[in-house]
Scaffold this motif. Structure first.
Motif, mmCIF file in Angstrom:
data_model
loop_
_atom_site.group_PDB
_atom_site.id
_atom_site.type_symbol
_atom_site.label_atom_id
_atom_site.label_comp_id
_atom_site.label_asym_id
_atom_site.label_seq_id
_atom_site.Cartn_x
_atom_site.Cartn_y
_atom_site.Cartn_z
ATOM 1 N N THR A 115 3.498 42.439 38.434
ATOM 2 C CA THR A 115 4.029 43.293 37.374
ATOM 3 C C THR A 115 3.010 43.421 36.239
ATOM 4 N N PRO A 116 2.713 44.630 35.775
ATOM 5 C CA PRO A 116 1.692 44.809 34.715
ATOM 6 C C PRO A 116 1.983 44.007 33.453
ATOM 7 N N ALA A 117 3.257 43.763 33.165
ATOM 8 C CA ALA A 117 3.607 43.062 31.927
ATOM 9 C C ALA A 117 3.513 41.545 32.058
ATOM 10 N N VAL A 118 3.085 41.031 33.217
ATOM 11 C CA VAL A 118 2.885 39.590 33.387
ATOM 12 C C VAL A 118 1.426 39.249 33.091
ATOM 13 N N VAL A 119 1.214 38.281 32.211
ATOM 14 C CA VAL A 119 -0.135 37.900 31.786
ATOM 15 C C VAL A 119 -0.307 36.403 31.992
ATOM 16 N N ARG A 120 -1.449 36.016 32.532
ATOM 17 C CA ARG A 120 -1.742 34.595 32.680
ATOM 18 C C ARG A 120 -2.075 33.991 31.300
ATOM 19 N N PRO A 121 -1.792 32.675 31.108
ATOM 20 C CA PRO A 121 -2.065 32.063 29.799
ATOM 21 C C PRO A 121 -3.503 32.225 29.330
ATOM 22 N N ASP A 122 -4.463 32.238 30.257
ATOM 23 C CA ASP A 122 -5.866 32.398 29.862
ATOM 24 C C ASP A 122 -6.374 33.817 30.089
ATOM 25 N N GLY A 123 -5.436 34.746 30.319
ATOM 26 C CA GLY A 123 -5.814 36.136 30.570
ATOM 27 C C GLY A 123 -5.548 37.030 29.374
ATOM 28 N N ALA A 124 -5.523 38.336 29.623
ATOM 29 C CA ALA A 124 -5.291 39.317 28.562
ATOM 30 C C ALA A 124 -4.465 40.465 29.132
ATOM 31 N N PRO A 125 -3.536 41.000 28.351
ATOM 32 C CA PRO A 125 -2.743 42.131 28.831
ATOM 33 C C PRO A 125 -3.571 43.407 28.870
ATOM 34 N N ALA A 126 -3.272 44.259 29.822
ATOM 35 C CA ALA A 126 -3.958 45.543 29.886
ATOM 36 C C ALA A 126 -3.458 46.448 28.760
ATOM 37 N N PRO A 127 -4.318 47.318 28.222
ATOM 38 C CA PRO A 127 -3.866 48.255 27.188
ATOM 39 C C PRO A 127 -2.662 49.062 27.676
ATOM 40 N N GLY A 128 -1.671 49.188 26.814
ATOM 41 C CA GLY A 128 -0.489 49.973 27.136
ATOM 42 C C GLY A 128 0.449 49.354 28.153
ATOM 43 N N SER A 129 0.362 48.048 28.386
ATOM 44 C CA SER A 129 1.155 47.414 29.445
ATOM 45 C C SER A 129 2.508 46.886 28.992
ATOM 46 N N VAL A 130 2.896 47.120 27.749
ATOM 47 C CA VAL A 130 4.209 46.672 27.286
ATOM 48 C C VAL A 130 5.303 47.288 28.146
ATOM 49 N N ALA A 131 6.241 46.460 28.565
ATOM 50 C CA ALA A 131 7.301 46.904 29.470
ATOM 51 C C ALA A 131 8.213 47.916 28.796
ATOM 52 N N ALA A 132 8.639 48.918 29.572
ATOM 53 C CA ALA A 132 9.617 49.879 29.071
ATOM 54 C C ALA A 132 10.925 49.152 28.805
ATOM 55 N N GLY A 133 11.611 49.539 27.744
ATOM 56 C CA GLY A 133 12.895 48.917 27.429
ATOM 57 C C GLY A 133 12.781 47.626 26.649
ATOM 58 N N ALA A 134 11.557 47.294 26.183
ATOM 59 C CA ALA A 134 11.391 46.069 25.401
ATOM 60 C C ALA A 134 12.199 46.173 24.109
#
Length: 523
Positions: A115-134
């Protein structure tokens, strides 16, 4: 201390340290300035991903510097961190994110990352990856969302107040004299909000902070030399046992790293024998009392303490008692604002009362100098068939002086008209010791009112309070599980014709140790 200024406060600190130890013993070390720089970088990544003030970011991962960085990044962006225990299973991240209405989920490798909105603790979220309906929380004073067992013992969500957080930390600094020269070790999970209070405290003052897994906590204490610790009774029981087994060549203070100023215990009752073991060896072990709902209520301090109590009230004017002795807190800035995700627990609606007071579910009494003694939990009260009610902790205290008992847990018997107890002796394999313990218990019983007497015993080879099977998520004894265990042992170890009478006239049962619990038996 104020949360809004926390990152600015630690930006230029290049001598204060944050140390991370993993289960394998690998060590990472950061200055406060480096942690702050990492948190600011993560905050920029959150903004690029679409995180806005009020968004909720979930985190489900083990303790690490990365965990701290995400927490501080959420603070910097105005997002709210929602902390899940690392035991929470997430087989379907998309469904989990949608159900909790998260913007992002920071999760370790055990959680699928498709899922795009899942980020590893040592990773970084992709631009614009906030989940719809947040969801966006509009309430300014909500700092974080956590899960607590609450006053009823059932897991429920709790909104954490920023003002309450600041209030508790500032009072702690005043009462315990914490400075930048201190060094604190954390080994309990960061989703437990008490640990995050300690993190903010250290960052604010420039004190060193060590994160250690509980599997390596005793090695960490000796090598990292903290000046203060906060932990549950089982930690202090075990540390003292290890010290005694080591032969005691060094002092207990040296055994614990050589720099300890004080230690704090709470979360559950601690044995008086353990408290005395530390004080006799000149290591201050201080009991304190608080709830996630209210924040700290009472504490012993190095300067003002009374062993056997949970200390003096932090705010005497904020504490009142119901007629039955239940403690009530009324405070302008309690730590908790209210519950969410109560999972149908009917008691949740009664805790935060309309007048602003909070029911604790604990019974207590004050002595003439304002020290608070806890009598027991409301949910633990045992109602006997006679209609009498007893507090198991009070009954346990009556047997505290029985020589050879390392733990006694009082429970209702299956018949519900009398009390039973699960007993662990200091040497479970010593049959004569067990006989002496039984005799002493009968002698104590003779001095108690009839409804307070322990009428049946089950002997256990290991203490229940050190067995995860009998502990709640926040390290408290589950008396319900203890009662079930007692009933099971009685059922296994007794049968027709086994009920007898001891020399003191106490009714009991007798039987051989059960195969399911080696070393356990019943009287």
């Amino acid at each position: 201390m104020n949360l809004a200024g926390l990152l600015d406060r630690s930006t230029d600190r290049t001598t204060a340290r944050v140390v991370e130890l993993d289960v394998a013993g690998k060590r990472r070390e950061f200055t406060h300035a480096e942690l702050t720089a990492l948190a600011r970088a993560r905050a920029g990544q959150l903004t690029a991903a679409g995180v806005r003030p009020g968004h909720v970011i979930g985190i489900r991962a083990g303790n690490s510097v990365d965990w701290l960085a995400w927490d501080l990044a959420a603070l910097a962006t105005g997002a709210r961190l929602k902390a899940f225990a690392d035991t929470v299973e997430i087989p379907d991240p998309g469904e989990f994110i949608a159900r909790h209405r998260l913007a992002l989920l920071i999760a370790d490798a055990s959680v699928p990352a498709g899922t795009p909105a899942v980020v590893r603790p040592d990773g970084a979220p992709a631009p614009g990856s906030v989940a719809a309906g947040a969801v966006v929380l509009e309430v300014d004073d909500v700092h974080s969302l956590v899960y607590s067992s609450g006053t009823s013992g059932q897991l429920k969500g709790l909104e954490i107040s920023a003002k309450g957080t600041e209030y508790v930390i500032n009072r702690f600094i005043e009462s315990f004299g914490i400075t930048g020269s201190d060094r604190h070790l954390i080994f309990l999970p960061l989703p437990n909000y008490q640990q995050r209070l300690s993190v903010y405290l250290c960052l604010w003052l420039g004190a060193d902070l060590v994160l250690a897994p509980y599997q390596r906590v005793f090695q960490a204490v000796r090598k990292e030399s903290p000046t203060f610790l906060i932990g549950p009774p089982v930690f202090y029981d075990t540390a003292l046992q290890l010290y005694v087994k080591s032969g005691g060549d060094a002092s207990l203070a040296d055994f614990l790293g050589g720099r300890i100023r004080f230690m704090i215990t709470g979360m559950a009752p601690i044995r008086r024998e353990t408290l005395d073991g530390y004080w006799q060896r000149e290591v201050p072990l201080l009991e304190a009392y608080g709830l996630t709902e209210t924040g700290m209520v009472a504490w012993n301090t190095p300067d003002r303490h009374r062993v056997g109590t949970v200390g003096q009230l932090m705010d005497p004017e904020s504490v009142t008692f119901l007629d039955d002795g239940e403690v009530i807190i009324t405070r302008d800035a309690p730590l908790g604002r209210g519950y969410f995700d109560t999972d149908g627990d009917p008691s949740a609606a009664d805790i935060f009362r309309p007048d602003g007071s909070i029911l604790t579910g604990d019974y207590g009494r004050l002595d003439e100098e304002g020290f608070l003694t806890l009598i027991g939990r409301k949910k633990d009260v045992i109602a006997l068939g006679s209609g009498r009610k007893v507090h198991p902790a009070e009954i346990e205290a009556a047997f505290a002086g029985v020589d050879g008992v390392s733990e006694i847990v009082v429970v209702p018997t299956p018949q519900s008209n009398r009390l039973g107890a699960i007993v662990t002796t200091s040497d479970p394999g010593d049959a004569p010791l067990r006989a002496r313990v039984e005799k002493q218990i009968d002698e104590v019983n003779a001095a108690l009112d009839a409804h307070e007497r322990v009428m049946s015993l089950v002997f256990s080879a290991t203490p229940l309070r050190s067995d995860p099977a009998f502990m709640t998520a926040n390290m408290k004894l589950s008396r319900a599980r203890a009662a079930e265990h007692f009933a099971e042992r009685i059922a296994v170890d007794t049968g027709p014709g086994t009920t007898g009478t001891t020399d003191s006239g106490t009714s009991g049962t007798s039987g051989a140790p059960g195969a399911a619990d080696p070393g356990a038996g019943s009287r």
